[in-house]
Scaffold this motif. Structure first.
Motif, mmCIF file in Angstrom:
data_model
loop_
_atom_site.group_PDB
_atom_site.id
_atom_site.type_symbol
_atom_site.label_atom_id
_atom_site.label_comp_id
_atom_site.label_asym_id
_atom_site.label_seq_id
_atom_site.Cartn_x
_atom_site.Cartn_y
_atom_site.Cartn_z
ATOM 1 N N GLU A 176 44.560 67.715 40.082
ATOM 2 C CA GLU A 176 45.823 67.591 39.359
ATOM 3 C C GLU A 176 46.752 66.510 39.930
ATOM 4 O O GLU A 176 47.689 66.081 39.264
ATOM 5 N N MET A 177 46.491 66.022 41.125
ATOM 6 C CA MET A 177 47.401 65.064 41.750
ATOM 7 C C MET A 177 47.536 63.734 40.999
ATOM 8 O O MET A 177 48.641 63.219 40.888
ATOM 9 N N PRO A 178 46.472 63.145 40.467
ATOM 10 C CA PRO A 178 46.674 61.917 39.674
ATOM 11 C C PRO A 178 47.554 62.153 38.440
ATOM 12 O O PRO A 178 48.355 61.285 38.072
ATOM 13 N N VAL A 179 47.437 63.320 37.837
ATOM 14 C CA VAL A 179 48.291 63.654 36.681
ATOM 15 C C VAL A 179 49.739 63.745 37.133
ATOM 16 O O VAL A 179 50.644 63.189 36.509
ATOM 17 N N PHE A 180 49.988 64.448 38.251
ATOM 18 C CA PHE A 180 51.344 64.565 38.772
ATOM 19 C C PHE A 180 51.895 63.196 39.159
ATOM 20 O O PHE A 180 53.072 62.909 38.939
ATOM 21 N N SER A 181 51.061 62.358 39.735
ATOM 22 C CA SER A 181 51.491 61.029 40.139
ATOM 23 C C SER A 181 51.926 60.204 38.924
ATOM 24 O O SER A 181 52.970 59.542 38.942
ATOM 25 N N ARG A 182 51.139 60.275 37.871
ATOM 26 C CA ARG A 182 51.465 59.564 36.627
ATOM 27 C C ARG A 182 52.754 60.115 36.012
ATOM 28 O O ARG A 182 53.623 59.355 35.573
ATOM 29 N N MET A 183 52.903 61.449 36.014
ATOM 30 C CA MET A 183 54.106 62.067 35.446
ATOM 31 C C MET A 183 55.339 61.726 36.279
ATOM 32 O O MET A 183 56.417 61.490 35.732
ATOM 33 N N HIS A 184 55.186 61.684 37.602
ATOM 34 C CA HIS A 184 56.319 61.322 38.455
ATOM 35 C C HIS A 184 56.775 59.898 38.153
ATOM 36 O O HIS A 184 57.972 59.632 38.012
ATOM 37 N N ALA A 185 55.827 58.979 38.036
ATOM 38 C CA ALA A 185 56.178 57.592 37.727
ATOM 39 C C ALA A 185 56.904 57.505 36.385
ATOM 40 O O ALA A 185 57.857 56.738 36.237
ATOM 41 N N HIS A 186 56.487 58.310 35.424
ATOM 42 C CA HIS A 186 57.098 58.280 34.090
ATOM 43 C C HIS A 186 58.481 58.931 34.066
ATOM 44 O O HIS A 186 59.413 58.392 33.465
ATOM 45 N N TYR A 187 58.630 60.085 34.700
ATOM 46 C CA TYR A 187 59.863 60.870 34.583
ATOM 47 C C TYR A 187 60.888 60.643 35.688
ATOM 48 O O TYR A 187 62.002 61.156 35.610
ATOM 49 N N SER A 188 60.569 59.869 36.704
ATOM 50 C CA SER A 188 61.518 59.692 37.808
ATOM 51 C C SER A 188 62.821 59.042 37.345
ATOM 52 O O SER A 188 63.886 59.340 37.888
ATOM 53 N N GLY A 189 62.751 58.189 36.348
ATOM 54 C CA GLY A 189 63.958 57.566 35.804
ATOM 55 C C GLY A 189 64.900 58.549 35.124
ATOM 56 O O GLY A 189 66.077 58.240 34.905
ATOM 57 N N TRP A 190 64.414 59.729 34.800
ATOM 58 C CA TRP A 190 65.226 60.772 34.177
ATOM 59 C C TRP A 190 65.646 61.844 35.190
ATOM 60 O O TRP A 190 66.041 62.941 34.813
ATOM 61 N N GLY A 191 65.525 61.521 36.461
ATOM 62 C CA GLY A 191 65.977 62.457 37.484
ATOM 63 C C GLY A 191 64.983 63.551 37.826
ATOM 64 O O GLY A 191 65.381 64.632 38.277
ATOM 65 N N VAL A 192 63.705 63.290 37.619
ATOM 66 C CA VAL A 192 62.673 64.259 37.989
ATOM 67 C C VAL A 192 62.019 63.767 39.278
ATOM 68 O O VAL A 192 61.632 62.601 39.378
ATOM 69 N N GLN A 193 61.918 64.659 40.254
ATOM 70 C CA GLN A 193 61.310 64.320 41.539
ATOM 71 C C GLN A 193 60.155 65.263 41.835
ATOM 72 O O GLN A 193 60.332 66.470 41.860
ATOM 73 N N PHE A 194 58.968 64.707 42.026
ATOM 74 C CA PHE A 194 57.810 65.477 42.472
ATOM 75 C C PHE A 194 57.749 65.386 43.990
ATOM 76 O O PHE A 194 58.025 64.323 44.568
ATOM 77 N N VAL A 195 57.372 66.479 44.629
ATOM 78 C CA VAL A 195 57.163 66.518 46.080
ATOM 79 C C VAL A 195 55.919 67.355 46.324
ATOM 80 O O VAL A 195 55.800 68.471 45.812
ATOM 81 N N GLY A 196 54.991 66.823 47.102
ATOM 82 C CA GLY A 196 53.799 67.572 47.482
ATOM 83 C C GLY A 196 53.948 68.090 48.903
ATOM 84 O O GLY A 196 54.274 67.322 49.805
#
Length: 194
Positions: free
Chosen positions: A100-120
């Motif tokens: 699932e990490m590549p999916v999360f990485s792609r989603m983080h790159a997409h949504y970070s501009g909207w104030g979403v932060q992923f942390v592993g």
């Protein structure tokens, strides 16, 4: 004479089949267990989902944590307060986590501009995590921890475990097991608003 020979052959064949099945079951059981060095009890992966009350208490404690990143630099979880925070507990030996990490990485790159932060948060050895990132780049911060220190913060029932925390610090979602984009994306869209 012929029937006793056939009986002996049938008996031998049955014993060989049972031994083969026993060996296969043993091999499946051994490969399904995390390595002993991970510090996570083997039965942990089969436990139930977090209770909402327990998870919310854990979120409150989570924001008080400071964990080292892969470079050894301390990172306070509180630095991401006020963002939509996706915290993913994982380990390099956990196949669903790695998937699932590549999916999360792609989603983080997409949504970070909207104030979403992923942390592993890796419940793993830092060296194994660094080796993993060399082969599978990740676009969000990875912090190092272990099961024993996290057990006082969060009642971890298995891996991967993902928490989604709203901007207000309230737990919005917990998910035990692999999480796909189709399940996570509507939650993120709701939390970032129109």
């Amino acid at each position: 004479m012929k029937s006793s020979r056939m009986l002996a052959l049938a008996l031998l064949s049955g014993v060989a089949t049972l031994a083969t099945v026993a060996l296969l079951v043993y091999r499946l059981w051994v490969t399904a267990q995390p390595p002993a060095s991970s510090g996570i009890p083997p039965g942990l992966l089969a436990s139930q989902q977090l209770s909402p009350e327990g998870a919310q208490k854990a979120v409150d404690r989570l924001f008080s944590l400071t964990l080292p990143d892969l470079a050894g630099q301390p990172q306070a979880i509180a630095q991401w307060r006020g963002k939509v925070l996706v915290v993913n507990y994982w380990a390099s030996w956990c196949a669903p986590c790695v998937k699932e990490m590549p999916v999360f990485s792609r989603m983080h790159a997409h949504y970070s501009g909207w104030g979403v932060q992923f942390v592993g948060i890796g419940l793993d050895d830092a060296e194994k995590m660094r080796a993993f990132v060399k082969s599978t780049p990740v676009s969000y911060p990875l912090l190092v921890s272990d099961f024993s220190s996290q057990s006082s913060v969060l009642e971890i029932k298995g891996l991967p475990l993902t928490l989604v925390i709203g901007r207000d610090g309230r737990l919005e979602m917990t998910h035990l097991g692999p999480l796909d984009e189709a399940t996570l994306e509507p939650v993120l869209k709701r939390l970032i608003g129109p």
